[in-house]
Design an enzyme around this catalytic site. Sequence first.
Site, PDB file in Angstrom:
ATOM      1  CB  CYS A   1      -0.977  -0.029   1.171  1.00 28.80           C
ATOM      2  SG  CYS A   1      -2.360   1.142   0.987  1.00 28.80           S
TER       3      CYS A   1
ATOM      4  CG  HIS B   1      -3.831  -3.762   2.461  1.00 31.45           C
ATOM      5  ND1 HIS B   1      -2.973  -3.392   3.477  1.00 31.45           N
ATOM      6  CD2 HIS B   1      -4.317  -2.605   1.943  1.00 31.45           C
ATOM      7  CE1 HIS B   1      -2.947  -2.072   3.583  1.00 31.45           C
ATOM      8  NE2 HIS B   1      -3.753  -1.567   2.654  1.00 31.45           N
TER       9      HIS B   1
ATOM     10  CD  GLU C   1      -1.966  -6.651   4.717  1.00 36.15           C
ATOM     11  OE1 GLU C   1      -2.134  -5.494   5.138  1.00 36.15           O
ATOM     12  OE2 GLU C   1      -1.414  -6.907   3.631  1.00 36.15           O
TER      13      GLU C   1
END
Length: 543
Positions: free
Chosen positions: A381, A516, A518
Amino acid sequence: MKQTKYIFVTGGVLSSLGKGIAAASIATLLKNSGLKVSILKADPYINVDPGTMSPFEHGEVFVTDDGAETDLDLGHYERFLDESLSQDNNFTTGRVYQSVIEKERRGEYLGKTIQVIPHIVGEIKDRIKKAGEGKDILIVEIGGTVGDIEGLPFLEAIRALRLEVGKNNAMNIHLTLVPFIKAAGELKTKPTQHSVGELRRIGISPDMIICRSEKALDRDLKDKIAISCGVEKNCVIESVDAASIYQIPLNFLKQDILSPIAEILDLKNLKPNMENWDSLVKRVIAPSNEVKIAFVGKYVDLKESYKSLTEAIIHAGAALDTKVELKWVDSEKLENMESSEVFKDVSGILVAGGFGYRGVEGKIKAIQYARENKIPFLGICLGMQLALVEFARNVLKLKDANSSEFNEKCQNPVVYLIDEFMDTNGEKQIRTAKTPLGGTMRLGAYKCDIKEKSLLAKVYNEVKSVKERHRHRYEANPKYRADFEKHGLIVSGESKGLIEAVELNCHPFFLAVQFHPEFTSRLEHVNPVICSFIKAAINYEDN
């Protein structure tokens, strides 16, 4: 239509006991027993969602596929259940009141006086029912602590809903603290008794009590809690501090937590298959190898701000049978430190996302060090945006290069405000610098087209496109793309003209992504971007 069964999870004594982990652990066991399970988090705070809350105030904001900004517990739910949830799985007091007021303005209540009972409580019940549609079991976690004034409408809603759905279709689980008093050398049950008493005054009697403690509870102590709190003896479950949160479902299973749940909810054959989970947990706790990564961020004093990312790194470590040691680097402090000293003992550098100018120059220093010293690098990001700024300043020699987020008047805004984009529903969104902050970012899962034969393509096993989740207001400026690529910084991922990923073609592993990764990583299915980065760090250390 089959009646959904509900498990309501409340917490007492104090907050941050781990209701979310307990709820997710029970959900995992039920799902692995063959049931269709989902989880909902009801948050009593007044904010409409946590999107504009400070990470220091609330921790991480977790983003779902459909673009909902939610509580970090939804991240735990997804990681334990290995399923994607939606905006239906999290709501707040603010959202409930907003909906009720909008209905009142439209005249849907036919001129009635709007009250907490029945209107607010009714809205809460409706949202719970919607989240449970099509499921065998819905687990509902009520945020906060029993006794909090803002939580009363939620507790009234679950009390009423249990009466509505009838016996064998709902149960209450209460999570409490059993503190160990070092001076006395013993565990104390009085806080649990008082918490259950408070719950009963509201009209809710728990069917099961989960006791959080730093030490194991003996049989006599469990029996004492059962008698004083009015539950069956096999319904007092201990939740002792564990080396990994992923042990909790296995610890619950060892205590036969499913037997009383099956009896109360009239369920049959709850025999979960946890073999793969157990195997991965063993590799989380006792891996064969070790590698050290520098984690560069501005919120490192509150690790909860990066919860999904630290968990994704644990997933990657389990997949690679490696313990990943994180060296936390405060990006603001890094601005006045020597990079070579800070990064001398690491095998990879991760620059995480964030908002605001504080600590930005420290992140840029970390990126420059990784690029120049050929250390595996992953930017996420803001980490990608600053990789562009660093490259523009130090390779393209555009010394005033910056993001318009930090300097609206800079002459070379290599990162700028996205003024127009298509949202996850395919609707055009227009933004300006004066647009209100709440819910106006580019949010949710978007398709990313991958450049053939790139590092990103290798990471994703040569697929042509992937869907990953986003949460950002600024984007790489395509005006500079040709110059970047001419000097070796390649755009390897894009989405309808927006730059999604960049990489260096003369570096062992230098990858930066706008999304993102994750948010989609699970213990049993690690995200390829995170896993590939950790693998590159292991290779760097080996060589």
